[in-house]
Every structure is written in structure tokens, then in C-alpha cells.
Enzyme design. Structure first.
Site, PDB file in Angstrom:
ATOM      1  N   ASN A   9       8.982 -82.759 -75.243  1.00  0.00           N
ATOM      2  CA  ASN A   9       9.934 -82.351 -76.273  1.00  0.00           C
ATOM      3  C   ASN A   9       9.747 -83.282 -77.464  1.00  0.00           C
ATOM      4  O   ASN A   9      10.154 -84.434 -77.417  1.00  0.00           O
ATOM      5  CB  ASN A   9      11.365 -82.466 -75.705  1.00  0.00           C
ATOM      6  CG  ASN A   9      12.423 -82.255 -76.768  1.00  0.00           C
ATOM      7  OD1 ASN A   9      12.135 -81.756 -77.859  1.00  0.00           O
ATOM      8  ND2 ASN A   9      13.656 -82.626 -76.456  1.00  0.00           N
ATOM      9  N   LYS A  11      11.103 -83.147 -80.282  1.00  0.00           N
ATOM     10  CA  LYS A  11      12.331 -83.258 -81.093  1.00  0.00           C
ATOM     11  C   LYS A  11      11.986 -83.077 -82.578  1.00  0.00           C
ATOM     12  O   LYS A  11      11.106 -82.286 -82.907  1.00  0.00           O
ATOM     13  CB  LYS A  11      13.039 -84.590 -80.831  1.00  0.00           C
ATOM     14  CG  LYS A  11      13.227 -84.857 -79.346  1.00  0.00           C
ATOM     15  CD  LYS A  11      14.168 -85.979 -79.071  1.00  0.00           C
ATOM     16  CE  LYS A  11      14.172 -86.282 -77.587  1.00  0.00           C
ATOM     17  NZ  LYS A  11      15.231 -87.193 -77.193  1.00  0.00           N
ATOM     18  N   HIS A  96      19.844 -78.766 -74.569  1.00  0.00           N
ATOM     19  CA  HIS A  96      19.491 -80.193 -74.619  1.00  0.00           C
ATOM     20  C   HIS A  96      20.740 -81.002 -74.991  1.00  0.00           C
ATOM     21  O   HIS A  96      21.570 -80.545 -75.780  1.00  0.00           O
ATOM     22  CB  HIS A  96      18.367 -80.425 -75.628  1.00  0.00           C
ATOM     23  CG  HIS A  96      17.800 -81.801 -75.527  1.00  0.00           C
ATOM     24  ND1 HIS A  96      18.391 -82.890 -76.112  1.00  0.00           N
ATOM     25  CD2 HIS A  96      16.710 -82.270 -74.869  1.00  0.00           C
ATOM     26  CE1 HIS A  96      17.686 -83.974 -75.827  1.00  0.00           C
ATOM     27  NE2 HIS A  96      16.662 -83.623 -75.071  1.00  0.00           N
ATOM     28  N   GLU A 168      18.825 -84.105 -67.054  1.00  0.00           N
ATOM     29  CA  GLU A 168      18.647 -85.191 -68.009  1.00  0.00           C
ATOM     30  C   GLU A 168      19.954 -85.969 -68.163  1.00  0.00           C
ATOM     31  O   GLU A 168      20.814 -85.581 -68.967  1.00  0.00           O
ATOM     32  CB  GLU A 168      18.232 -84.618 -69.367  1.00  0.00           C
ATOM     33  CG  GLU A 168      16.921 -83.871 -69.336  1.00  0.00           C
ATOM     34  CD  GLU A 168      16.219 -83.927 -70.680  1.00  0.00           C
ATOM     35  OE1 GLU A 168      15.078 -84.376 -70.700  1.00  0.00           O
ATOM     36  OE2 GLU A 168      16.824 -83.560 -71.690  1.00  0.00           O
ATOM     37  N   GLY A 174      16.215 -91.467 -74.328  1.00  0.00           N
ATOM     38  CA  GLY A 174      15.864 -92.259 -75.500  1.00  0.00           C
ATOM     39  C   GLY A 174      16.420 -93.675 -75.464  1.00  0.00           C
ATOM     40  O   GLY A 174      16.420 -94.367 -76.474  1.00  0.00           O
TER      41      GLY A 174
HETATM   42  C1  PEP Z   1      14.460 -85.687 -73.956  1.00  0.00           C
HETATM   43  O1  PEP Z   1      14.747 -85.688 -75.127  1.00  0.00           O
HETATM   44  O2  PEP Z   1      14.499 -84.607 -73.343  1.00  0.00           O
HETATM   45  C2  PEP Z   1      14.093 -86.933 -73.300  1.00  0.00           C
HETATM   46  C3  PEP Z   1      14.033 -86.963 -72.006  1.00  0.00           C
HETATM   47  O3  PEP Z   1      13.854 -88.018 -74.126  1.00  0.00           O
HETATM   48  P1  PEP Z   1      13.236 -89.457 -73.689  1.00  0.00           P
HETATM   49  O4  PEP Z   1      12.065 -89.181 -72.796  1.00  0.00           O
HETATM   50  O5  PEP Z   1      12.845 -90.097 -74.976  1.00  0.00           O
HETATM   51  O6  PEP Z   1      14.322 -90.186 -72.974  1.00  0.00           O
END
Ligand code: PEP
Length: 257
Positions: A9, A11, A96, A168, A174
Site C-alpha cells: 500500500n 498510500k 484502511h 491491521e 507506521g
Molecule cells: C498500512 O498502511 O497498511 C501499513 C501496514 O503500514 P506500515 O507497514 O507502514 O505500518
């Protein structure tokens, strides 16, 4: 045996040029389908077309990061499922946590988007996950149950076959704080049980459930190696072909047993 999916992703990152370069790098290193590992990238809307061209002829799949539930019309700034299919998307990421908690999307909004996408045959990667306060209050499973029930309301077992769930935990996105393999496995097992109870064992067993939250090459193998973890949704580490492919390599090691 469920296949493993490693999804990036991106973003709101990259430019057209850097996105194409990243996509080419991922396509060049993506493993053959026989490994049992699938690879997907989700660039920002404006770069779907050039990224699609960059991955053409490779095994890499393309996803958008959002979709609107109406077919067409006066919805300034929105992008329909038909438009995503028209430019060659295989999937769309919905629900998300940044859309839920930064942009105010509700389970009702997400459910409409899930329904619109599945009705057109677009695969849905549905993200669910609890906030840190929820986890600390012992409400992780309650939150997951609420999100699953709301987001999948009205979705039958057949349509569910075109859904991938991404667990998640919001506190791990992040932040560099990864859920422990045990924490991930426990949430994934709970989600699979929820699916078995709400649908049936066959649907639950077939469901790919990805883990997302600070996945990196160094922690990917242990996380993906958990019995109920079927891959990763990767944010930050998907912006480097080397790091992303490091996670893909970890996944192929898991798939090879
Ligand atoms: C995400 O945005 O779906 C995600 C898992 O981000 P990160 O890997 O940066 O934690």
C-alpha cells in the site's frame, strides 16, 4: 492450502516516475505463481495507469486504495469501481484505518463500497483493526467483530470468495511497533472463527487473512509463518523495491515450508 499474498500500500507517496521505477523493480523480482505467493501493489489513483503499464506481462497485481460506491454521476473527487476496472485494477483496498480514523469513514460507508466492488467482480482487501485504547481495554475482539459484521453486512458466502481480510492493529501502522507473532495469530484465529460462525467452515478455511503493521524483511517470516497469517499488507516498507521484495522472499520461504 491457502496462497500467500504480499500487498504493498503506497498510500499518498511516489511521483509518476518514482512509482513506475518502483513497480518495475517489484515486477522484476516477483516470484513465479508456482511458489504459491502472489504480489500486489496499490499506487495512488493518478499512477494506476502508468504502474499498470510497468507491471504488464508480470505476475504483479494492481489495486486501488479506495473506491466510491455509486456507479457514476455528480460525486466530485470520487472514483467508481467501473473506473478502477477500466484501468485494469484487480483489487481495491477498503476500510484502511487511515480512511476510518483520519477521514471519518464508517462501517456503513465501507459496507456500501464492499458491496459495490464485489457486485462488479473487483476483489476487496478489507482492513480491520483495533486502536491502542481498545486493545488496552481488552476490546480487540469486540472491535473486530463489530467491523466484520458492519463491513460484510449483506455479503453472502459466494461473494465472500472475492474478499481478502487484512488485520491491521492501528497502533502498529507506521509506528515501527509490530504486533508480536502471538498477538497476530490470536487476532487472525479469532477472525477465522468469526467467519466460520457467520458463514461456514469452508469459507473460513479458504479466506486469506493478511497481517499489516510495520512489516519489514526482518519480521516478515515469523509473522507470515503463523498458521492463520496468509501474507502481509505492507505500507512503509513497500516504498522500496528491495525491502518489499525482502518481504516477498520471506513469504516464499514460508510457502516452501
Ligand atoms: C498500512 O498502511 O497498511 C501499513 C501496514 O503500514 P506500515 O507497514 O507502514 O505500518
Amino acid at each position: 492450502m491457502r496462497r500467500i499474498l504480499v500487498a504493498g500500500n503506497w498510500k499518498m507517496n511516489t511521483t509518476a516516475a518514482s512509482g513506475v521505477e518502483l513497480a518495475r523493480g517489484v515486477a522484476a523480482g516477483a516470484p513465479a505463481a508456482e511458489t504459491g505467493v502472489d504480489v500486489l501493489v496499490a499506487p495512488p489513483f493518478p499512477y494506476l495507469v502508468p504502474v499498470k503499464q510497468a507491471i504488464e506481462g508480470s505476475v504483479v497485481q494492481l489495486a486501488a486504495q479506495n473506491a466510491w460506491f455509486e456507479e457514476s454521476g455528480a460525486f466530485t473527487g470520487e472514483v467508481s469501481v467501473d473506473m478502477l476496472l477500466d484501468v485494469g485494477c484487480d483489487a481495491v483496498i477498503l476500510g484502511h484505518s487511515e480512511r476510518r480514523h483520519v477521514l471519518g469513514e464508517t462501517d456503513e460507508d465501507i459496507n456500501r463500497k464492499v458491496k459495490a466492488s464485489l457486485a462488479k467482480g473487483l476483489k476487496v482487501i478489507l482492513c480491520v483493526g483495533e486502536l491502542l485504547d481498545d486493545r488496552e481495554a481488552g476490546r480487540t475482539e469486540t472491535i473486530l467483530d463489530e467491523q466484520m459484521a458492519g463491513d460484510l453486512d449483506g455479503i453472502d458466502a459466494e461473494a465472500l470468495g472475492n474478499v481478502v481480510i487484512a488485520y491491521e492493529p492501528v497502533w502498529a501502522i507506521g509506528t515501527g511497533k509490530t504486533a508480536t507473532p502471538d498477538q497476530a495469530e490470536s487476532a487472525h484465529a479469532h477472525l477465522r472463527k468469526w467467519l466460520a460462525d457467520r458463514y461456514n467452515t469452508e469459507s473460513a478455511d479458504a479466506m486469506q487473512i493478511l497481517y499489516g503493521g510495520s512489516v519489514k524483511p526482518a519480521n516478515a517470516k515469523e509473522l507470515i509463518g503463523q498458521a492463520n497469517v496468509d501474507g502481509a499488507l505492507v505500507g512503509g516498507a513497500s516504498l522500496s523495491a528491495e525491502n518489499f521484495l525482502g518481504i516477498v522472499t520471506a513469504a516464499t520461504e514460508v510457502a516452501a515450508g
